[in-house]
Design a protein around this motif. Structure first.
Motif, PDB file in Angstrom:
ATOM      1  N   THR A   5     -10.107  52.634 -32.228  1.00 59.42           N
ATOM      2  CA  THR A   5     -11.270  53.278 -31.633  1.00 59.42           C
ATOM      3  C   THR A   5     -11.772  54.264 -32.683  1.00 59.42           C
ATOM      4  O   THR A   5     -11.291  54.253 -33.822  1.00 59.42           O
ATOM      5  N   SER A 109     -10.384  53.552 -21.843  1.00 59.67           N
ATOM      6  CA  SER A 109     -11.665  52.846 -21.712  1.00 59.67           C
ATOM      7  C   SER A 109     -11.733  51.657 -22.672  1.00 59.67           C
ATOM      8  O   SER A 109     -12.233  50.583 -22.308  1.00 59.67           O
ATOM      9  N   HIS A 110     -11.210  51.805 -23.879  1.00 54.15           N
ATOM     10  CA  HIS A 110     -11.177  50.673 -24.811  1.00 54.15           C
ATOM     11  C   HIS A 110     -10.197  49.606 -24.333  1.00 54.15           C
ATOM     12  O   HIS A 110     -10.448  48.406 -24.489  1.00 54.15           O
ATOM     13  N   ARG A 113     -11.814  47.425 -21.619  1.00 53.47           N
ATOM     14  CA  ARG A 113     -12.780  46.489 -22.230  1.00 53.47           C
ATOM     15  C   ARG A 113     -12.061  45.293 -22.849  1.00 53.47           C
ATOM     16  O   ARG A 113     -12.479  44.158 -22.679  1.00 53.47           O
ATOM     17  N   LYS A 114     -10.987  45.582 -23.587  1.00 54.48           N
ATOM     18  CA  LYS A 114     -10.207  44.500 -24.213  1.00 54.48           C
ATOM     19  C   LYS A 114      -9.636  43.549 -23.160  1.00 54.48           C
ATOM     20  O   LYS A 114      -9.619  42.335 -23.347  1.00 54.48           O
ATOM     21  N   GLU A 117     -12.553  41.439 -21.869  1.00 58.29           N
ATOM     22  CA  GLU A 117     -13.138  40.559 -22.873  1.00 58.29           C
ATOM     23  C   GLU A 117     -12.148  39.538 -23.426  1.00 58.29           C
ATOM     24  O   GLU A 117     -12.468  38.362 -23.533  1.00 58.29           O
ATOM     25  N   VAL A 170     -15.298  43.687 -14.113  1.00 54.20           N
ATOM     26  CA  VAL A 170     -16.069  43.759 -15.359  1.00 54.20           C
ATOM     27  C   VAL A 170     -17.457  44.326 -15.089  1.00 54.20           C
ATOM     28  O   VAL A 170     -18.019  45.038 -15.918  1.00 54.20           O
ATOM     29  N   LEU A 173     -18.087  48.124 -15.652  1.00 53.25           N
ATOM     30  CA  LEU A 173     -18.144  48.744 -16.986  1.00 53.25           C
ATOM     31  C   LEU A 173     -19.550  49.240 -17.267  1.00 53.25           C
ATOM     32  O   LEU A 173     -20.533  48.544 -17.004  1.00 53.25           O
ATOM     33  N   ASN A 175     -22.283  49.890 -19.934  1.00 54.44           N
ATOM     34  CA  ASN A 175     -22.527  49.299 -21.271  1.00 54.44           C
ATOM     35  C   ASN A 175     -22.940  50.300 -22.298  1.00 54.44           C
ATOM     36  O   ASN A 175     -23.223  51.370 -22.165  1.00 54.44           O
TER      37      ASN A 175
END
Length: 175
Positions: A5, A109-110, A113-114, A117, A170, A173, A175
């Motif tokens: 990050t 938060s990262h 997302r991972k 995704e 999802v 989230l 953006n």
């Protein structure tokens, strides 16, 4: 899973991380709302070895990740499948010295997302001790919603405690 990050490197634990992780889990305040008691020198290696083994996320094994700032491990992220289709639960702990600097928000938060995704999970949840207001605020900051509050549903460290469940899809989230 390994990623960076703005300020952090998030990666599986390595054997030389033991002392940094011991600093996190030997703190009474950090362990206050966790399922386990604080680490002592007698159990630290055995407890840490479990983290070392959890180096990849599968349906059968959880994932433990070190949150590294510069060269020091300042946090621990955990992920495991719940048994509900495409649903994972996350957990996290950070060193008391890093409180209030945004590292937990940045790392978690990262991570979510991972998970959405790369692992294409449908739902992420976090179950926490209702007294842990810092953890509740973190969940809300990263876009999770409070879905349940269970009253005295968990026996922990000699007392009945309330649990709160946060969840996100999802679509939650930002953006």
């Amino acid at each position: 899973m390994e990623f960076t990050t703005e300020r952090l490197t998030i990666r599986p634990f390595k054997s030389f991380d033991l002392q940094d992780v011991f600093k996190i889990y030997s703190n009474d305040e950090t362990c206050k709302y966790l399922l386990h008691t604080k680490w002592t020198r007698e159990i630290m290696q055995e407890s840490f070895d479990k983290k070392l083994k959890n180096s990849s996320l599968t349906k059968d094994t959880g994932l433990s990740l070190a949150v590294v700032n510069r060269k020091n491990v300042i946090g621990d992220l955990s992920v495991w499948y719940t048994g509900i289709k495409d649903t994972v639960e996350i957990g996290y702990s950070f060193s008391a010295e890093t409180s209030g600097k945004g590292y937990a928000t940045e790392a978690v938060s990262h991570l979510v997302r991972k998970l959405f995704e790369e692992f294409e999970v449908h739902r992420i949840q976090a179950t926490l001790d209702a007294r842990n207001s810092a953890s509740q605020k973190l969940c809300e900051r990263i876009g999770m919603r409070k879905e349940a509050h269970f009253t005295q549903d968990f026996w922990s460290k000699g007392e009945w405690t309330d649990s709160i469940v946060y969840g996100m899809l999802v679509s939650d989230l930002e953006n």
